[in-house]
Scaffold this active site. Structure first.
Site, PDB file in Angstrom:
ATOM      1  CG  ASP A  77      41.443  31.516  -3.206  1.00 33.00           C
ATOM      2  OD1 ASP A  77      41.091  32.680  -3.467  1.00 33.00           O
ATOM      3  OD2 ASP A  77      42.625  31.133  -3.325  1.00 33.00           O
ATOM      4  CG  HIS A  79      34.434  30.484  -7.499  1.00 30.02           C
ATOM      5  ND1 HIS A  79      33.945  29.201  -7.514  1.00 30.02           N
ATOM      6  CD2 HIS A  79      35.652  30.423  -6.939  1.00 30.02           C
ATOM      7  CE1 HIS A  79      34.847  28.386  -6.982  1.00 30.02           C
ATOM      8  NE2 HIS A  79      35.901  29.113  -6.623  1.00 30.02           N
ATOM      9  CG  ASP A 131      25.580  36.236 -11.757  1.00 28.95           C
ATOM     10  OD1 ASP A 131      26.530  35.987 -10.982  1.00 28.95           O
ATOM     11  OD2 ASP A 131      24.610  36.939 -11.445  1.00 28.95           O
TER      12      ASP A 131
HETATM   13  O1  9MR Z   1      43.987  36.512 -11.399  1.00 26.89           O
HETATM   14  C1  9MR Z   1      44.684  35.298 -11.676  1.00 26.89           C
HETATM   15  C2  9MR Z   1      44.731  35.104 -13.171  1.00 26.89           C
HETATM   16  O2  9MR Z   1      45.481  36.128 -13.774  1.00 26.89           O
HETATM   17  C3  9MR Z   1      45.310  33.724 -13.494  1.00 26.89           C
HETATM   18  O3  9MR Z   1      45.186  33.482 -14.882  1.00 26.89           O
HETATM   19  C4  9MR Z   1      44.567  32.649 -12.701  1.00 26.89           C
HETATM   20  C5  9MR Z   1      45.147  31.255 -12.925  1.00 26.89           C
HETATM   21  O4  9MR Z   1      46.425  31.155 -12.416  1.00 26.89           O
HETATM   22  O5  9MR Z   1      44.627  32.936 -11.324  1.00 26.89           O
HETATM   23  C6  9MR Z   1      43.996  34.141 -10.977  1.00 26.89           C
HETATM   24  O6  9MR Z   1      44.080  34.348  -9.623  1.00 26.89           O
HETATM   25  C7  9MR Z   1      43.340  33.483  -8.785  1.00 26.89           C
HETATM   26  C8  9MR Z   1      44.344  32.862  -7.831  1.00 26.89           C
HETATM   27  O7  9MR Z   1      45.204  32.026  -8.533  1.00 26.89           O
HETATM   28  C9  9MR Z   1      43.674  32.127  -6.681  1.00 26.89           C
HETATM   29  N1  9MR Z   1      42.697  32.966  -6.030  1.00 26.89           N
HETATM   30  C10 9MR Z   1      41.688  33.455  -6.933  1.00 26.89           C
HETATM   31  C11 9MR Z   1      42.324  34.300  -8.003  1.00 26.89           C
HETATM   32  C12 9MR Z   1      41.268  34.923  -8.913  1.00 26.89           C
HETATM   33  O8  9MR Z   1      40.581  33.976  -9.672  1.00 26.89           O
END
Ligand code: 9MR
Length: 559
Positions: free
Chosen positions: A137, A477, A526
Protein backbone atom coordinates in the site's frame (compact mmCIF):
# COMPACT_ATOMS: atom_id res chain seq x y z
CA UNK A 1 18.18 -43.57 3.01
CA UNK A 2 21.31 -43.29 0.91
CA UNK A 3 21.93 -39.98 -0.77
CA UNK A 4 24.60 -38.54 -3.02
CA UNK A 5 25.48 -35.22 -4.55
CA UNK A 6 26.38 -35.16 -8.24
CA UNK A 7 28.26 -32.39 -9.98
CA UNK A 8 27.22 -30.90 -13.32
CA UNK A 9 28.76 -33.86 -15.19
CA UNK A 10 26.89 -36.36 -13.06
CA UNK A 11 29.98 -37.42 -11.13
CA UNK A 12 29.27 -38.19 -7.44
CA UNK A 13 31.12 -35.70 -5.22
CA UNK A 14 29.59 -36.50 -1.83
CA UNK A 15 27.41 -39.23 -0.34
CA UNK A 16 26.03 -40.51 2.94
CA UNK A 17 23.02 -41.83 4.80
CA UNK A 18 20.13 -39.66 5.90
CA UNK A 19 19.06 -39.15 9.49
CA UNK A 20 15.31 -39.61 9.89
CA UNK A 21 13.75 -36.74 11.84
CA UNK A 22 10.20 -38.03 11.81
CA UNK A 23 6.95 -36.20 11.22
CA UNK A 24 7.11 -32.41 11.38
CA UNK A 25 3.64 -31.18 12.11
CA UNK A 26 4.31 -27.58 11.18
CA UNK A 27 5.62 -28.70 7.78
CA UNK A 28 3.02 -31.44 7.31
CA UNK A 29 5.77 -33.81 6.18
CA UNK A 30 8.02 -36.59 7.30
CA UNK A 31 11.52 -35.22 7.16
CA UNK A 32 15.02 -36.64 6.80
CA UNK A 33 18.19 -34.64 7.28
CA UNK A 34 21.29 -34.91 5.16
CA UNK A 35 24.49 -33.04 5.85
CA UNK A 36 26.83 -32.23 3.00
CA UNK A 37 28.62 -29.31 4.62
CA UNK A 38 31.92 -31.00 3.74
CA UNK A 39 31.30 -30.19 0.08
CA UNK A 40 32.57 -26.67 -0.49
CA UNK A 41 34.04 -26.75 -3.99
CA UNK A 42 32.55 -23.84 -5.92
CA UNK A 43 30.56 -24.80 -8.98
CA UNK A 44 27.16 -24.87 -10.64
CA UNK A 45 24.74 -27.59 -11.62
CA UNK A 46 25.04 -29.74 -8.49
CA UNK A 47 22.07 -32.02 -7.73
CA UNK A 48 21.17 -34.31 -4.84
CA UNK A 49 19.91 -37.82 -5.51
CA UNK A 50 17.94 -39.80 -2.94
CA UNK A 51 15.07 -42.33 -3.05
CA UNK A 52 15.27 -42.34 -6.83
CA UNK A 53 14.48 -38.62 -7.01
CA UNK A 54 16.67 -35.72 -7.99
CA UNK A 55 16.75 -32.22 -6.55
CA UNK A 56 16.85 -29.00 -8.52
CA UNK A 57 20.27 -27.88 -9.61
CA UNK A 58 22.12 -25.63 -7.19
CA UNK A 59 25.42 -23.77 -7.06
CA UNK A 60 28.13 -23.43 -4.49
CA UNK A 61 29.60 -19.94 -4.62
CA UNK A 62 32.27 -18.02 -2.79
CA UNK A 63 30.23 -15.01 -1.62
CA UNK A 64 26.57 -15.82 -2.31
CA UNK A 65 25.06 -12.98 -0.25
CA UNK A 66 26.85 -9.93 -1.68
CA UNK A 67 24.41 -9.14 -4.47
CA UNK A 68 21.40 -9.81 -2.28
CA UNK A 69 22.76 -7.30 0.22
CA UNK A 70 22.69 -4.60 -2.46
CA UNK A 71 19.32 -5.56 -3.91
CA UNK A 72 17.66 -5.75 -0.52
CA UNK A 73 18.81 -2.19 0.23
CA UNK A 74 17.67 -0.99 -3.20
CA UNK A 75 14.18 -2.15 -2.19
CA UNK A 76 13.87 1.04 -0.14
CA UNK A 77 14.75 3.39 -2.98
CA UNK A 78 12.19 1.52 -5.10
CA UNK A 79 9.49 2.32 -2.55
CA UNK A 80 10.24 6.00 -2.14
CA UNK A 81 7.32 8.38 -2.44
CA UNK A 82 7.48 12.01 -3.47
CA UNK A 83 10.16 11.39 -6.09
CA UNK A 84 10.50 9.98 -9.59
CA UNK A 85 12.35 6.67 -9.65
CA UNK A 86 15.25 7.21 -12.00
CA UNK A 87 16.42 4.13 -13.99
CA UNK A 88 19.99 5.07 -13.04
CA UNK A 89 19.20 3.82 -9.51
CA UNK A 90 16.47 1.20 -9.91
CA UNK A 91 18.62 -1.79 -10.89
CA UNK A 92 16.53 -2.29 -14.06
CA UNK A 93 14.27 -0.23 -16.34
CA UNK A 94 11.20 -2.18 -15.28
CA UNK A 95 11.20 -0.64 -11.80
CA UNK A 96 11.66 2.98 -12.83
CA UNK A 97 8.45 5.01 -12.60
CA UNK A 98 7.05 8.49 -12.28
CA UNK A 99 6.59 9.71 -8.74
CA UNK A 100 3.49 10.66 -6.85
CA UNK A 101 2.49 12.24 -3.54
CA UNK A 102 4.46 15.42 -4.35
CA UNK A 103 3.84 18.61 -2.38
CA UNK A 104 2.13 16.63 0.35
CA UNK A 105 0.62 19.32 2.63
CA UNK A 106 -1.58 17.36 4.95
CA UNK A 107 -3.87 18.16 7.83
CA UNK A 108 -5.59 16.15 10.56
CA UNK A 109 -8.36 13.66 9.85
CA UNK A 110 -11.83 15.13 9.92
CA UNK A 111 -15.09 13.21 9.82
CA UNK A 112 -16.23 9.89 11.23
CA UNK A 113 -13.85 7.09 12.20
CA UNK A 114 -14.61 3.36 12.16
CA UNK A 115 -16.06 3.50 15.68
CA UNK A 116 -18.57 6.18 14.67
CA UNK A 117 -16.81 9.09 16.40
CA UNK A 118 -16.49 12.54 14.81
CA UNK A 119 -13.04 14.14 14.62
CA UNK A 120 -12.86 17.93 14.30
CA UNK A 121 -9.46 18.24 12.55
CA UNK A 122 -6.68 20.68 13.43
CA UNK A 123 -5.55 24.10 12.29
CA UNK A 124 -2.12 23.22 10.89
CA UNK A 125 -0.72 21.51 7.80
CA UNK A 126 2.50 19.48 7.69
CA UNK A 127 4.71 19.03 4.64
CA UNK A 128 5.24 15.29 4.64
CA UNK A 129 6.53 14.86 1.09
CA UNK A 130 8.97 11.94 0.96
CA UNK A 131 9.39 8.76 2.96
CA UNK A 132 8.78 5.19 1.85
CA UNK A 133 5.54 3.45 1.06
CA UNK A 134 5.00 1.06 3.96
CA UNK A 135 4.39 -2.00 1.86
CA UNK A 136 2.13 -2.96 -1.02
CA UNK A 137 0.00 0.00 0.00
CA UNK A 138 1.06 3.64 -0.20
CA UNK A 139 0.21 4.26 3.45
CA UNK A 140 2.95 5.73 5.63
CA UNK A 141 3.20 4.68 9.26
CA UNK A 142 5.58 6.09 11.83
CA UNK A 143 5.45 2.97 13.99
CA UNK A 144 6.67 0.68 11.27
CA UNK A 145 9.05 3.35 10.03
CA UNK A 146 10.83 3.40 13.38
CA UNK A 147 11.92 -0.24 13.48
CA UNK A 148 12.89 -0.15 9.79
CA UNK A 149 15.04 2.97 10.11
CA UNK A 150 16.52 1.62 13.33
CA UNK A 151 17.48 -1.66 11.61
CA UNK A 152 19.29 0.12 8.77
CA UNK A 153 21.08 2.48 11.16
CA UNK A 154 21.97 -0.50 13.37
CA UNK A 155 23.66 -2.22 10.43
CA UNK A 156 25.65 0.94 9.83
CA UNK A 157 26.59 1.27 13.49
CA UNK A 158 27.69 -2.34 13.75
CA UNK A 159 30.00 -1.95 10.75
CA UNK A 160 31.29 1.28 12.22
CA UNK A 161 31.96 -0.39 15.58
CA UNK A 162 33.89 -3.17 13.83
CA UNK A 163 35.76 -0.71 11.60
CA UNK A 164 34.47 -2.58 8.54
CA UNK A 165 32.47 0.06 6.69
CA UNK A 166 35.09 0.77 4.03
CA UNK A 167 36.25 -2.83 3.82
CA UNK A 168 32.83 -3.85 2.53
CA UNK A 169 32.20 -0.69 0.53
CA UNK A 170 29.26 0.52 2.64
CA UNK A 171 30.74 3.98 2.61
CA UNK A 172 28.89 4.70 -0.61
CA UNK A 173 30.44 2.24 -3.04
CA UNK A 174 27.80 -0.47 -3.11
CA UNK A 175 24.44 1.12 -3.97
CA UNK A 176 24.18 4.41 -5.82
CA UNK A 177 21.44 6.82 -4.77
CA UNK A 178 20.50 10.28 -6.05
CA UNK A 179 22.01 11.80 -2.87
CA UNK A 180 25.22 9.77 -3.09
CA UNK A 181 28.17 11.68 -1.79
CA UNK A 182 31.77 10.57 -1.52
CA UNK A 183 32.39 8.59 1.59
CA UNK A 184 28.82 8.80 2.95
CA UNK A 185 27.16 5.46 3.53
CA UNK A 186 24.21 4.60 1.30
CA UNK A 187 22.72 2.87 4.32
CA UNK A 188 22.50 6.17 6.19
CA UNK A 189 21.28 8.10 3.16
CA UNK A 190 18.45 5.65 2.58
CA UNK A 191 17.41 5.64 6.25
CA UNK A 192 17.43 9.43 6.20
CA UNK A 193 14.88 9.51 3.39
CA UNK A 194 12.36 7.92 5.75
CA UNK A 195 13.57 9.66 8.88
CA UNK A 196 12.94 13.07 7.34
CA UNK A 197 9.36 11.99 6.67
CA UNK A 198 9.03 10.84 10.27
CA UNK A 199 10.41 14.14 11.57
CA UNK A 200 7.78 15.90 9.47
CA UNK A 201 5.05 13.91 11.26
CA UNK A 202 5.85 15.57 14.60
CA UNK A 203 3.31 18.06 15.90
CA UNK A 204 4.74 21.61 15.90
CA UNK A 205 5.58 23.23 19.25
CA UNK A 206 2.56 24.90 20.82
CA UNK A 207 -0.02 23.34 18.47
CA UNK A 208 -3.14 21.68 19.88
CA UNK A 209 -4.22 18.31 18.55
CA UNK A 210 -7.05 15.83 19.12
CA UNK A 211 -5.99 12.45 20.48
CA UNK A 212 -7.88 9.29 21.37
CA UNK A 213 -8.16 9.11 25.17
CA UNK A 214 -10.50 6.13 25.44
CA UNK A 215 -10.24 3.75 28.41
CA UNK A 216 -8.67 0.33 27.91
CA UNK A 217 -11.73 -1.72 27.08
CA UNK A 218 -13.82 0.97 25.39
CA UNK A 219 -14.99 0.17 21.87
CA UNK A 220 -15.44 3.76 20.85
CA UNK A 221 -12.75 6.39 20.41
CA UNK A 222 -12.88 9.49 22.64
CA UNK A 223 -11.20 12.58 21.19
CA UNK A 224 -9.76 15.11 23.61
CA UNK A 225 -7.80 18.24 22.72
CA UNK A 226 -4.26 18.36 24.12
CA UNK A 227 -1.05 20.35 23.80
CA UNK A 228 0.51 18.39 20.93
CA UNK A 229 4.06 19.74 21.24
CA UNK A 230 6.45 16.90 20.37
CA UNK A 231 3.83 14.21 19.86
CA UNK A 232 3.98 12.34 16.55
CA UNK A 233 1.11 11.48 14.23
CA UNK A 234 0.58 7.74 14.05
CA UNK A 235 0.16 7.54 10.28
CA UNK A 236 -0.81 9.12 7.00
CA UNK A 237 -3.24 7.68 4.48
CA UNK A 238 -6.52 8.13 2.60
CA UNK A 239 -10.04 7.59 3.95
CA UNK A 240 -10.30 4.21 2.31
CA UNK A 241 -7.90 1.67 0.81
CA UNK A 242 -6.66 2.58 -2.66
CA UNK A 243 -7.24 0.18 -5.55
CA UNK A 244 -4.56 -2.18 -6.90
CA UNK A 245 -2.75 -1.80 -9.29
CA UNK A 246 -2.15 1.92 -8.99
CA UNK A 247 0.68 4.18 -10.13
CA UNK A 248 1.70 6.72 -7.50
CA UNK A 249 1.07 9.50 -10.04
CA UNK A 250 -2.56 8.36 -10.27
CA UNK A 251 -3.20 8.48 -6.54
CA UNK A 252 -5.35 11.58 -6.18
CA UNK A 253 -7.36 11.02 -2.99
CA UNK A 254 -6.76 13.35 -0.05
CA UNK A 255 -4.57 11.91 2.69
CA UNK A 256 -4.93 12.73 6.39
CA UNK A 257 -2.78 12.87 9.47
CA UNK A 258 -4.12 10.25 11.88
CA UNK A 259 -4.02 11.34 15.56
CA UNK A 260 -0.72 11.08 17.43
CA UNK A 261 -0.02 8.04 19.59
CA UNK A 262 2.53 7.29 22.27
CA UNK A 263 3.96 4.43 20.19
CA UNK A 264 4.56 6.61 17.11
CA UNK A 265 6.07 9.30 19.31
CA UNK A 266 8.48 6.78 20.85
CA UNK A 267 9.36 5.27 17.47
CA UNK A 268 10.53 8.70 16.39
CA UNK A 269 12.29 9.26 19.71
CA UNK A 270 14.26 6.01 19.38
CA UNK A 271 15.26 6.20 15.72
CA UNK A 272 15.94 9.95 15.76
CA UNK A 273 18.08 9.54 18.90
CA UNK A 274 20.13 6.93 17.03
CA UNK A 275 20.30 9.36 14.07
CA UNK A 276 21.71 11.93 16.48
CA UNK A 277 24.85 9.80 16.87
CA UNK A 278 25.30 8.15 13.46
CA UNK A 279 25.19 11.54 11.71
CA UNK A 280 27.22 13.39 14.38
CA UNK A 281 30.46 13.60 12.38
CA UNK A 282 28.96 13.58 8.89
CA UNK A 283 26.26 16.23 9.25
CA UNK A 284 26.12 17.83 12.70
CA UNK A 285 23.19 20.05 11.75
CA UNK A 286 21.03 17.06 10.86
CA UNK A 287 22.27 15.15 13.92
CA UNK A 288 21.18 18.08 16.10
CA UNK A 289 17.82 18.27 14.39
CA UNK A 290 17.28 14.54 15.03
CA UNK A 291 18.38 14.68 18.63
CA UNK A 292 16.24 17.66 19.49
CA UNK A 293 13.20 16.03 17.87
CA UNK A 294 13.96 12.85 19.81
CA UNK A 295 14.18 14.71 23.11
CA UNK A 296 10.92 16.53 22.46
CA UNK A 297 9.22 13.30 21.43
CA UNK A 298 10.35 11.45 24.53
CA UNK A 299 9.13 14.25 26.78
CA UNK A 300 5.79 14.29 24.96
CA UNK A 301 5.42 10.51 25.32
CA UNK A 302 6.04 10.82 29.06
CA UNK A 303 3.36 13.51 29.20
CA UNK A 304 0.89 11.25 27.38
CA UNK A 305 1.97 7.64 28.05
CA UNK A 306 -1.30 5.98 27.10
CA UNK A 307 -2.40 7.26 23.72
CA UNK A 308 -2.76 3.77 22.32
CA UNK A 309 -3.28 2.91 18.66
CA UNK A 310 -6.16 0.65 17.76
CA UNK A 311 -7.91 -0.21 14.52
CA UNK A 312 -9.82 3.07 14.34
CA UNK A 313 -9.21 4.64 10.95
CA UNK A 314 -10.01 2.92 7.67
CA UNK A 315 -7.84 3.12 4.56
CA UNK A 316 -4.56 2.04 6.16
CA UNK A 317 -3.05 -0.53 8.49
CA UNK A 318 -3.84 -0.19 12.20
CA UNK A 319 -0.39 -0.74 13.68
CA UNK A 320 -2.20 -1.00 16.98
CA UNK A 321 -0.20 -1.73 20.13
CA UNK A 322 -1.64 -1.75 23.62
CA UNK A 323 1.64 -2.06 25.48
CA UNK A 324 4.27 0.63 24.98
CA UNK A 325 6.62 -0.05 27.90
CA UNK A 326 8.96 -1.75 25.42
CA UNK A 327 8.94 1.35 23.19
CA UNK A 328 9.67 3.53 26.23
CA UNK A 329 12.62 1.31 27.16
CA UNK A 330 13.91 1.33 23.58
CA UNK A 331 13.73 5.12 23.22
CA UNK A 332 15.25 5.75 26.65
CA UNK A 333 18.27 3.53 25.90
CA UNK A 334 18.82 5.11 22.48
CA UNK A 335 18.69 8.57 24.08
CA UNK A 336 21.01 7.46 26.85
CA UNK A 337 23.50 6.07 24.31
CA UNK A 338 23.47 9.28 22.29
CA UNK A 339 23.57 11.83 25.10
CA UNK A 340 25.15 9.92 27.97
CA UNK A 341 22.69 11.68 30.28
CA UNK A 342 21.94 10.05 33.62
CA UNK A 343 18.25 10.97 33.46
CA UNK A 344 17.68 8.86 30.33
CA UNK A 345 19.62 6.01 31.85
CA UNK A 346 17.56 6.15 35.01
CA UNK A 347 14.38 6.28 33.02
CA UNK A 348 15.50 3.27 30.91
CA UNK A 349 16.15 1.26 34.06
CA UNK A 350 12.71 2.12 35.37
CA UNK A 351 11.00 0.96 32.19
CA UNK A 352 13.18 -2.13 32.05
CA UNK A 353 11.83 -3.19 35.46
CA UNK A 354 8.35 -3.17 34.00
CA UNK A 355 9.11 -5.33 30.96
CA UNK A 356 7.52 -8.73 31.01
CA UNK A 357 10.31 -10.85 29.53
CA UNK A 358 12.08 -10.58 26.20
CA UNK A 359 9.88 -11.33 23.24
CA UNK A 360 11.33 -11.94 19.78
CA UNK A 361 11.71 -8.74 17.75
CA UNK A 362 8.56 -7.56 15.96
CA UNK A 363 7.35 -4.07 14.98
CA UNK A 364 5.23 -3.96 18.14
CA UNK A 365 7.78 -5.74 20.38
CA UNK A 366 10.87 -3.58 20.50
CA UNK A 367 12.55 -4.40 23.82
CA UNK A 368 15.39 -6.38 22.19
CA UNK A 369 16.41 -3.52 19.88
CA UNK A 370 18.12 -1.44 22.58
CA UNK A 371 20.03 -4.53 23.74
CA UNK A 372 21.53 -4.82 20.26
CA UNK A 373 22.43 -1.11 20.31
CA UNK A 374 24.04 -1.51 23.73
CA UNK A 375 26.33 -4.26 22.40
CA UNK A 376 27.91 -1.70 20.08
CA UNK A 377 28.69 0.87 22.74
CA UNK A 378 31.81 1.21 24.91
CA UNK A 379 30.25 3.80 27.19
CA UNK A 380 27.98 1.82 29.49
CA UNK A 381 29.93 -1.31 30.44
CA UNK A 382 27.45 -2.64 33.00
CA UNK A 383 24.44 -2.23 30.71
CA UNK A 384 26.47 -3.77 27.94
CA UNK A 385 27.34 -6.83 30.02
CA UNK A 386 23.66 -7.26 30.87
CA UNK A 387 22.78 -6.90 27.19
CA UNK A 388 25.21 -9.69 26.35
CA UNK A 389 23.51 -12.02 28.81
CA UNK A 390 20.06 -11.14 27.46
CA UNK A 391 21.04 -11.54 23.81
CA UNK A 392 22.81 -14.84 24.52
CA UNK A 393 19.78 -16.19 26.36
CA UNK A 394 17.45 -15.37 23.46
CA UNK A 395 19.89 -16.81 20.92
CA UNK A 396 20.10 -20.00 22.96
CA UNK A 397 16.35 -20.27 23.00
CA UNK A 398 16.12 -19.75 19.22
CA UNK A 399 18.87 -22.29 18.65
CA UNK A 400 17.04 -24.86 20.74
CA UNK A 401 13.81 -24.20 18.90
CA UNK A 402 15.67 -24.63 15.65
CA UNK A 403 16.97 -28.07 16.50
CA UNK A 404 13.56 -29.29 17.61
CA UNK A 405 11.95 -28.70 14.19
CA UNK A 406 12.22 -30.84 11.07
CA UNK A 407 13.25 -27.97 8.80
CA UNK A 408 15.92 -26.93 11.26
CA UNK A 409 15.25 -23.21 11.21
CA UNK A 410 14.85 -20.88 14.17
CA UNK A 411 11.12 -20.18 14.14
CA UNK A 412 8.22 -21.65 16.10
CA UNK A 413 4.75 -22.39 14.68
CA UNK A 414 3.23 -19.64 16.82
CA UNK A 415 5.34 -17.11 14.93
CA UNK A 416 4.31 -18.39 11.51
CA UNK A 417 1.93 -15.50 11.28
CA UNK A 418 1.59 -12.35 9.14
CA UNK A 419 5.17 -11.40 8.18
CA UNK A 420 6.71 -14.71 9.34
CA UNK A 421 9.74 -14.20 7.06
CA UNK A 422 10.68 -11.14 9.08
CA UNK A 423 9.98 -12.88 12.39
CA UNK A 424 12.53 -15.44 11.25
CA UNK A 425 15.06 -12.83 10.13
CA UNK A 426 14.68 -10.84 13.33
CA UNK A 427 15.47 -13.96 15.30
CA UNK A 428 18.47 -14.40 13.01
CA UNK A 429 19.49 -10.81 13.82
CA UNK A 430 19.66 -11.69 17.51
CA UNK A 431 21.61 -14.87 16.75
CA UNK A 432 23.99 -12.81 14.62
CA UNK A 433 24.55 -10.36 17.46
CA UNK A 434 25.04 -13.28 19.85
CA UNK A 435 27.64 -14.69 17.49
CA UNK A 436 29.51 -11.38 17.59
CA UNK A 437 29.60 -11.70 21.37
CA UNK A 438 30.27 -15.41 21.57
CA UNK A 439 31.61 -16.92 18.34
CA UNK A 440 31.98 -20.42 19.77
CA UNK A 441 28.29 -21.29 20.16
CA UNK A 442 27.38 -21.95 16.53
CA UNK A 443 24.85 -19.09 16.48
CA UNK A 444 25.96 -18.04 13.01
CA UNK A 445 24.79 -21.43 11.70
CA UNK A 446 21.30 -20.46 12.83
CA UNK A 447 21.55 -17.32 10.72
CA UNK A 448 22.57 -19.36 7.68
CA UNK A 449 19.72 -21.83 8.27
CA UNK A 450 17.24 -18.96 8.44
CA UNK A 451 18.43 -17.66 5.10
CA UNK A 452 18.53 -21.16 3.55
CA UNK A 453 14.92 -21.58 4.57
CA UNK A 454 13.85 -18.33 2.92
CA UNK A 455 15.79 -19.13 -0.24
CA UNK A 456 14.06 -22.46 -0.81
CA UNK A 457 14.91 -25.15 1.73
CA UNK A 458 11.31 -25.37 2.90
CA UNK A 459 8.29 -27.62 2.38
CA UNK A 460 6.94 -25.47 -0.45
CA UNK A 461 10.27 -25.63 -2.31
CA UNK A 462 9.84 -21.89 -2.63
CA UNK A 463 12.15 -18.91 -2.40
CA UNK A 464 10.40 -16.06 -0.60
CA UNK A 465 12.92 -13.61 -2.04
CA UNK A 466 12.26 -12.26 -5.54
CA UNK A 467 15.09 -12.85 -8.01
CA UNK A 468 16.90 -15.38 -5.79
CA UNK A 469 16.75 -19.15 -5.52
CA UNK A 470 15.38 -21.68 -8.00
CA UNK A 471 11.69 -20.72 -7.59
CA UNK A 472 11.49 -17.12 -6.48
CA UNK A 473 8.38 -15.24 -5.41
CA UNK A 474 7.17 -13.08 -8.30
CA UNK A 475 3.66 -11.73 -7.71
CA UNK A 476 3.50 -9.85 -4.44
CA UNK A 477 0.61 -7.77 -3.18
CA UNK A 478 2.00 -4.41 -4.30
CA UNK A 479 0.34 -1.52 -6.08
CA UNK A 480 3.19 -1.03 -8.55
CA UNK A 481 4.87 -4.48 -8.72
CA UNK A 482 1.42 -5.65 -9.65
CA UNK A 483 2.17 -7.92 -12.57
CA UNK A 484 0.00 -10.55 -10.90
CA UNK A 485 -3.00 -8.26 -11.46
CA UNK A 486 -2.05 -6.54 -14.73
CA UNK A 487 0.70 -7.55 -17.21
CA UNK A 488 1.50 -3.86 -17.82
CA UNK A 489 2.99 -3.65 -14.34
CA UNK A 490 6.35 -5.20 -13.37
CA UNK A 491 6.99 -8.27 -11.24
CA UNK A 492 8.78 -7.87 -7.92
CA UNK A 493 12.38 -6.65 -8.23
CA UNK A 494 15.23 -8.88 -7.02
CA UNK A 495 15.76 -8.65 -3.28
CA UNK A 496 12.12 -8.05 -2.30
CA UNK A 497 10.98 -10.34 0.53
CA UNK A 498 7.51 -11.87 0.77
CA UNK A 499 5.76 -11.82 4.15
CA UNK A 500 5.80 -15.62 4.01
CA UNK A 501 3.61 -18.41 5.39
CA UNK A 502 0.88 -17.37 7.83
CA UNK A 503 -1.49 -19.83 9.46
CA UNK A 504 -2.81 -17.47 12.09
CA UNK A 505 -4.30 -14.33 10.53
CA UNK A 506 -5.66 -15.75 7.28
CA UNK A 507 -7.88 -12.84 6.32
CA UNK A 508 -7.17 -12.18 2.65
CA UNK A 509 -9.29 -13.88 -0.06
CA UNK A 510 -6.56 -16.39 -0.98
CA UNK A 511 -5.64 -17.23 2.61
CA UNK A 512 -9.31 -17.66 3.56
CA UNK A 513 -9.62 -20.49 1.04
CA UNK A 514 -6.60 -22.26 2.52
CA UNK A 515 -7.62 -21.94 6.15
CA UNK A 516 -7.66 -25.27 7.97
CA UNK A 517 -6.29 -27.02 4.88
CA UNK A 518 -2.60 -26.21 5.16
CA UNK A 519 0.19 -27.10 7.58
CA UNK A 520 1.58 -23.87 9.08
CA UNK A 521 4.71 -23.71 6.94
CA UNK A 522 2.70 -24.26 3.77
CA UNK A 523 0.00 -21.59 4.23
CA UNK A 524 1.26 -19.33 1.48
CA UNK A 525 0.64 -18.52 -2.18
CA UNK A 526 2.46 -16.40 -4.73
CA UNK A 527 -0.67 -14.39 -5.41
CA UNK A 528 -1.19 -10.64 -5.77
CA UNK A 529 -4.40 -10.70 -3.72
CA UNK A 530 -2.83 -12.62 -0.84
CA UNK A 531 -1.94 -9.59 1.26
CA UNK A 532 -1.74 -11.58 4.48
CA UNK A 533 0.69 -14.07 2.87
CA UNK A 534 2.52 -12.36 0.06
CA UNK A 535 2.85 -8.65 0.69
CA UNK A 536 6.23 -6.96 1.02
CA UNK A 537 7.04 -4.35 3.68
CA UNK A 538 9.82 -2.04 4.87
CA UNK A 539 10.07 -3.75 8.25
CA UNK A 540 10.54 -7.11 6.52
CA UNK A 541 13.14 -6.03 3.99
CA UNK A 542 15.18 -4.22 6.64
CA UNK A 543 16.22 -7.42 8.47
CA UNK A 544 16.73 -9.12 5.09
CA UNK A 545 19.28 -6.44 4.31
CA UNK A 546 20.81 -6.73 7.77
CA UNK A 547 21.22 -10.49 7.51
CA UNK A 548 22.57 -10.46 3.95
CA UNK A 549 25.29 -7.96 4.79
CA UNK A 550 26.06 -9.82 8.00
CA UNK A 551 26.49 -13.14 6.19
CA UNK A 552 28.50 -11.58 3.40
CA UNK A 553 30.90 -9.87 5.80
CA UNK A 554 31.30 -12.69 8.31
CA UNK A 555 31.88 -15.18 5.51
CA UNK A 556 34.49 -12.97 3.83
CA UNK A 557 36.30 -12.54 7.15
CA UNK A 558 35.94 -16.19 8.06
CA UNK A 559 34.16 -15.46 11.31
O1 9MR B 1 2.85 -6.41 9.52
C1 9MR B 1 1.54 -6.16 10.02
C2 9MR B 1 1.06 -7.40 10.73
O2 9MR B 1 1.87 -7.67 11.85
C3 9MR B 1 -0.41 -7.23 11.13
O3 9MR B 1 -0.90 -8.45 11.63
C4 9MR B 1 -1.23 -6.78 9.92
C5 9MR B 1 -2.69 -6.52 10.27
O4 9MR B 1 -2.82 -5.44 11.11
O5 9MR B 1 -0.69 -5.60 9.37
C6 9MR B 1 0.62 -5.76 8.89
O6 9MR B 1 1.08 -4.58 8.36
C7 9MR B 1 0.47 -4.12 7.17
C8 9MR B 1 -0.05 -2.73 7.47
O7 9MR B 1 -1.09 -2.81 8.39
C9 9MR B 1 -0.48 -1.98 6.21
N1 9MR B 1 0.57 -2.01 5.22
C10 9MR B 1 0.97 -3.34 4.86
C11 9MR B 1 1.52 -4.05 6.07
C12 9MR B 1 2.06 -5.43 5.71
O8 9MR B 1 1.06 -6.31 5.30
Amino acid sequence: MNWRVLDADGTPVASGTSEPFGYDESAGETVHHIDFAALSTPGTGFTIEACGARSRAFSIGALPYAELAEDSLRYFYLNRLGTHLDPAFTGGEAWARAGGFFGSQVTCFTGTDMTGTEWPGCDYHLDTTGGWADAGDYGQYVVNGGISVWTLQYVYERFQALGELAEFGWNGERVTLPESEDGVSEILLEARWQLEFMLAMQVPEGASVWVDAREDEAEQSRPILVDGSGLVHHKLHERSWLPLPLLPEDAAETRYLIPPTTAATLNLAASAAQCGRVWRELDPVFADQCLSAARRAFAAAERYPDLLARNTFDGGGAYGDLDVIDEFYWAAIELCLTTGEAAYRQSALTYREQLSGRRPIFWANTEMLPELSLLLSQDHPSLREQAKTIVRASANQYQQEMTSGGYHYPLTPSEITWGSSANLLNRALVMAAAHDVDPEQGFRDGVVHAMDYLLGRNPLDQSYIAGYGARPMRFPHHRFWANGADPEFPEAPPGALSGGPNHRIMIDPIAREMEGECAPQTCWADHVDAYALNEVAINWNAPLFAISVYLEATQANNN
